[in-house]
Each structure stands twice: as C-alpha cells, then as structure tokens.
Design a protein around this motif. Structure first.
Motif, PDB file in Angstrom:
ATOM      1  N   ILE A  81       0.848  -1.193   0.000  1.00 24.55           N
ATOM      2  CA  ILE A  81       0.000   0.000   0.000  1.00 24.55           C
ATOM      3  C   ILE A  81       0.879   1.237   0.000  1.00 24.55           C
ATOM      4  O   ILE A  81       1.707   1.414   0.893  1.00 24.55           O
ATOM      5  CB  ILE A  81      -0.953  -0.028   1.212  1.00 24.55           C
ATOM      6  CG1 ILE A  81      -1.885  -1.238   1.057  1.00 24.55           C
ATOM      7  CG2 ILE A  81      -1.742   1.270   1.316  1.00 24.55           C
ATOM      8  CD1 ILE A  81      -2.811  -1.466   2.191  1.00 24.55           C
ATOM      9  N   GLY A  82       0.699   2.055  -1.005  1.00 22.86           N
ATOM     10  CA  GLY A  82       1.469   3.284  -1.145  1.00 22.86           C
ATOM     11  C   GLY A  82       0.535   4.480  -1.167  1.00 22.86           C
ATOM     12  O   GLY A  82       0.045   4.917  -0.134  1.00 22.86           O
ATOM     13  N   GLN A  83       0.235   4.952  -2.380  1.00 22.35           N
ATOM     14  CA  GLN A  83      -0.632   6.127  -2.493  1.00 22.35           C
ATOM     15  C   GLN A  83      -2.029   5.823  -1.981  1.00 22.35           C
ATOM     16  O   GLN A  83      -2.454   4.675  -1.950  1.00 22.35           O
ATOM     17  CB  GLN A  83      -0.685   6.603  -3.944  1.00 22.35           C
ATOM     18  CG  GLN A  83      -1.380   5.637  -4.873  1.00 22.35           C
ATOM     19  CD  GLN A  83      -1.327   6.096  -6.324  1.00 22.35           C
ATOM     20  OE1 GLN A  83      -0.347   6.677  -6.762  1.00 22.35           O
ATOM     21  NE2 GLN A  83      -2.381   5.826  -7.062  1.00 22.35           N
ATOM     22  N   SER A  84      -2.733   6.861  -1.587  1.00 26.46           N
ATOM     23  CA  SER A  84      -4.094   6.724  -1.083  1.00 26.46           C
ATOM     24  C   SER A  84      -5.022   6.366  -2.236  1.00 26.46           C
ATOM     25  O   SER A  84      -5.188   7.151  -3.175  1.00 26.46           O
ATOM     26  CB  SER A  84      -4.536   8.035  -0.432  1.00 26.46           C
ATOM     27  OG  SER A  84      -5.830   7.901   0.098  1.00 26.46           O
ATOM     28  N   ARG A  85      -5.607   5.140  -2.179  1.00 28.06           N
ATOM     29  CA  ARG A  85      -6.502   4.690  -3.241  1.00 28.06           C
ATOM     30  C   ARG A  85      -7.239   3.431  -2.794  1.00 28.06           C
ATOM     31  O   ARG A  85      -7.019   2.920  -1.709  1.00 28.06           O
ATOM     32  CB  ARG A  85      -5.749   4.443  -4.543  1.00 28.06           C
ATOM     33  CG  ARG A  85      -4.789   3.258  -4.505  1.00 28.06           C
ATOM     34  CD  ARG A  85      -4.160   3.052  -5.885  1.00 28.06           C
ATOM     35  NE  ARG A  85      -3.247   1.944  -5.950  1.00 28.06           N
ATOM     36  CZ  ARG A  85      -3.587   0.674  -6.197  1.00 28.06           C
ATOM     37  NH1 ARG A  85      -4.840   0.328  -6.385  1.00 28.06           N
ATOM     38  NH2 ARG A  85      -2.654  -0.263  -6.272  1.00 28.06           N
ATOM     39  N   LEU A  86      -8.060   2.911  -3.689  1.00 28.89           N
ATOM     40  CA  LEU A  86      -8.789   1.671  -3.476  1.00 28.89           C
ATOM     41  C   LEU A  86      -7.902   0.501  -3.882  1.00 28.89           C
ATOM     42  O   LEU A  86      -7.378   0.474  -4.992  1.00 28.89           O
ATOM     43  CB  LEU A  86     -10.059   1.689  -4.335  1.00 28.89           C
ATOM     44  CG  LEU A  86     -10.959   0.471  -4.266  1.00 28.89           C
ATOM     45  CD1 LEU A  86     -11.793   0.508  -2.989  1.00 28.89           C
ATOM     46  CD2 LEU A  86     -11.875   0.451  -5.488  1.00 28.89           C
ATOM     47  N   TYR A  87      -7.735  -0.493  -2.977  1.00 31.25           N
ATOM     48  CA  TYR A  87      -6.935  -1.690  -3.242  1.00 31.25           C
ATOM     49  C   TYR A  87      -7.863  -2.898  -3.309  1.00 31.25           C
ATOM     50  O   TYR A  87      -8.689  -3.101  -2.420  1.00 31.25           O
ATOM     51  CB  TYR A  87      -5.879  -1.890  -2.149  1.00 31.25           C
ATOM     52  CG  TYR A  87      -4.801  -0.833  -2.193  1.00 31.25           C
ATOM     53  CD1 TYR A  87      -3.638  -1.029  -2.927  1.00 31.25           C
ATOM     54  CD2 TYR A  87      -4.968   0.379  -1.530  1.00 31.25           C
ATOM     55  CE1 TYR A  87      -2.659  -0.040  -2.995  1.00 31.25           C
ATOM     56  CE2 TYR A  87      -3.995   1.366  -1.593  1.00 31.25           C
ATOM     57  CZ  TYR A  87      -2.852   1.144  -2.319  1.00 31.25           C
ATOM     58  OH  TYR A  87      -1.885   2.116  -2.396  1.00 31.25           O
ATOM     59  N   HIS A  88      -7.726  -3.709  -4.366  1.00 30.31           N
ATOM     60  CA  HIS A  88      -8.537  -4.916  -4.553  1.00 30.31           C
ATOM     61  C   HIS A  88      -7.818  -6.076  -3.861  1.00 30.31           C
ATOM     62  O   HIS A  88      -6.778  -6.531  -4.327  1.00 30.31           O
ATOM     63  CB  HIS A  88      -8.706  -5.179  -6.043  1.00 30.31           C
ATOM     64  CG  HIS A  88      -9.671  -6.267  -6.355  1.00 30.31           C
ATOM     65  ND1 HIS A  88      -9.743  -6.846  -7.591  1.00 30.31           N
ATOM     66  CD2 HIS A  88     -10.619  -6.901  -5.609  1.00 30.31           C
ATOM     67  CE1 HIS A  88     -10.688  -7.772  -7.602  1.00 30.31           C
ATOM     68  NE2 HIS A  88     -11.219  -7.817  -6.401  1.00 30.31           N
ATOM     69  N   LEU A  89      -8.385  -6.555  -2.738  1.00 30.52           N
ATOM     70  CA  LEU A  89      -7.727  -7.587  -1.940  1.00 30.52           C
ATOM     71  C   LEU A  89      -8.162  -9.001  -2.275  1.00 30.52           C
ATOM     72  O   LEU A  89      -7.333  -9.907  -2.311  1.00 30.52           O
ATOM     73  CB  LEU A  89      -7.956  -7.326  -0.445  1.00 30.52           C
ATOM     74  CG  LEU A  89      -7.476  -5.983   0.095  1.00 30.52           C
ATOM     75  CD1 LEU A  89      -7.681  -5.931   1.602  1.00 30.52           C
ATOM     76  CD2 LEU A  89      -6.030  -5.714  -0.276  1.00 30.52           C
ATOM     77  N   VAL A  90      -9.462  -9.222  -2.467  1.00 29.79           N
ATOM     78  CA  VAL A  90      -9.982 -10.576  -2.668  1.00 29.79           C
ATOM     79  C   VAL A  90     -10.921 -10.592  -3.863  1.00 29.79           C
ATOM     80  O   VAL A  90     -11.763  -9.709  -4.006  1.00 29.79           O
ATOM     81  CB  VAL A  90     -10.732 -11.080  -1.411  1.00 29.79           C
ATOM     82  CG1 VAL A  90     -11.300 -12.473  -1.635  1.00 29.79           C
ATOM     83  CG2 VAL A  90      -9.827 -11.067  -0.183  1.00 29.79           C
ATOM     84  N   ALA A  91     -10.784 -11.642  -4.707  1.00 26.37           N
ATOM     85  CA  ALA A  91     -11.643 -11.826  -5.881  1.00 26.37           C
ATOM     86  C   ALA A  91     -12.143 -13.272  -5.895  1.00 26.37           C
ATOM     87  O   ALA A  91     -11.608 -14.120  -6.601  1.00 26.37           O
ATOM     88  CB  ALA A  91     -10.879 -11.507  -7.159  1.00 26.37           C
ATOM     89  N   ASN A  92     -13.164 -13.554  -5.084  1.00 29.02           N
ATOM     90  CA  ASN A  92     -13.750 -14.890  -5.068  1.00 29.02           C
ATOM     91  C   ASN A  92     -14.549 -15.110  -6.352  1.00 29.02           C
ATOM     92  O   ASN A  92     -15.083 -14.160  -6.919  1.00 29.02           O
ATOM     93  CB  ASN A  92     -14.677 -15.049  -3.853  1.00 29.02           C
ATOM     94  CG  ASN A  92     -13.903 -15.099  -2.552  1.00 29.02           C
ATOM     95  OD1 ASN A  92     -13.041 -15.941  -2.372  1.00 29.02           O
ATOM     96  ND2 ASN A  92     -14.203 -14.184  -1.645  1.00 29.02           N
ATOM     97  N   PRO A  93     -14.690 -16.363  -6.810  1.00 29.32           N
ATOM     98  CA  PRO A  93     -15.464 -16.605  -8.024  1.00 29.32           C
ATOM     99  C   PRO A  93     -16.956 -16.320  -7.857  1.00 29.32           C
ATOM    100  O   PRO A  93     -17.650 -16.038  -8.832  1.00 29.32           O
ATOM    101  CB  PRO A  93     -15.220 -18.084  -8.330  1.00 29.32           C
ATOM    102  CG  PRO A  93     -14.689 -18.672  -7.078  1.00 29.32           C
ATOM    103  CD  PRO A  93     -14.068 -17.562  -6.295  1.00 29.32           C
ATOM    104  N   GLU A  94     -17.441 -16.376  -6.620  1.00 31.59           N
ATOM    105  CA  GLU A  94     -18.842 -16.045  -6.337  1.00 31.59           C
ATOM    106  C   GLU A  94     -18.947 -15.536  -4.910  1.00 31.59           C
ATOM    107  O   GLU A  94     -18.031 -15.697  -4.109  1.00 31.59           O
ATOM    108  CB  GLU A  94     -19.746 -17.253  -6.550  1.00 31.59           C
ATOM    109  CG  GLU A  94     -19.378 -18.461  -5.724  1.00 31.59           C
ATOM    110  CD  GLU A  94     -20.175 -19.694  -6.105  1.00 31.59           C
ATOM    111  OE1 GLU A  94     -20.672 -20.341  -5.170  1.00 31.59           O
ATOM    112  OE2 GLU A  94     -20.307 -19.979  -7.297  1.00 31.59           O
TER     113      GLU A  94
END
Length: 117
Positions: A81-94
C-alpha cells in the motif's frame, strides 16, 4: 490504544488487534497490527494509504493464504500500500461468507474504509 481480537467474533463487525491510532476519518496502524472482518460478498476492497516506499500488509481469507482468489493488488499474499486509493484484496469466483485477516508487516498504514462487491 492496543486492541485484542476476541476468540468469538460476529459477521459484519470489524475487529482490530495491536496498536492503532485514530483520526476523524482514518486509523493508523503500527507494524504487527491486525484486522479481522467476516463478510458476505464476492470481492473485498480496502481504501488505504501507506509509507512512500510502500507498506506491506499480509492478506488471508478463512485463515489461509489467498492463492487463486487474490485480488489484483495482492502478490504472493501481500498487498503493498502506497498512495491513497482503493486496493482490490480478494476476488472470489462467487459471493459467500468469508473471514478476511490483515496483518501489517511494515510501518505506515493508514486505513480509511472497506468496500465490497
């Protein structure tokens, strides 16, 4: 303040462990601090900022490394995590009920909010 995550937790309740400092719209964590959150969704996002060189945060789901459900910002179970932004942590299939655990591995984390998809 220093927090401890209880043995029993509830869904949709944020639990903190370790040392955290609070401002009006954010919380800053020391190295070793943790977050635990049980949610019901497909994707898990984190709005945060970190140290200029990047703050490392380990991401686990249901007590295990993410593997093939890692979000686009996670590499080998760690988000930088660097710049202030939205980070996508988890991508479950459903969608489904899962418990996310974050462990701050280096200084500089400033947490703002979590979002789901």
């Amino acid at each position: 303040p220093i927090f401890s995550i209880p043995d029993s937790t509830y869904a949709n309740t944020l639990y903190l462990g370790g040392s955290w400092n609070f401002a009006s719209e954010s919380a800053s964590a020391d190295t070793g601090a943790t977050v635990e959150y049980t949610y019901n969704a497909k994707d898990f996002y984190f709005v945060a900022s970190g140290a200029p060189a990047g703050t490392k945060v380990e991401v686990m789901q249901d007590g295990k490394p993410l593997g093939n459900v890692a979000g686009s910002d996670v590499e080998d179970g760690v988000v930088t995590i660097g710049q202030s932004r939205l980070y996508h942590l988890v991508a479950n299939p459903e969608g489904g009920v899962h418990t996310l655990t974050l462990k701050v591995l280096s200084p500089g984390l400033v947490a703002y909010t979590f979002t789901f998809g």
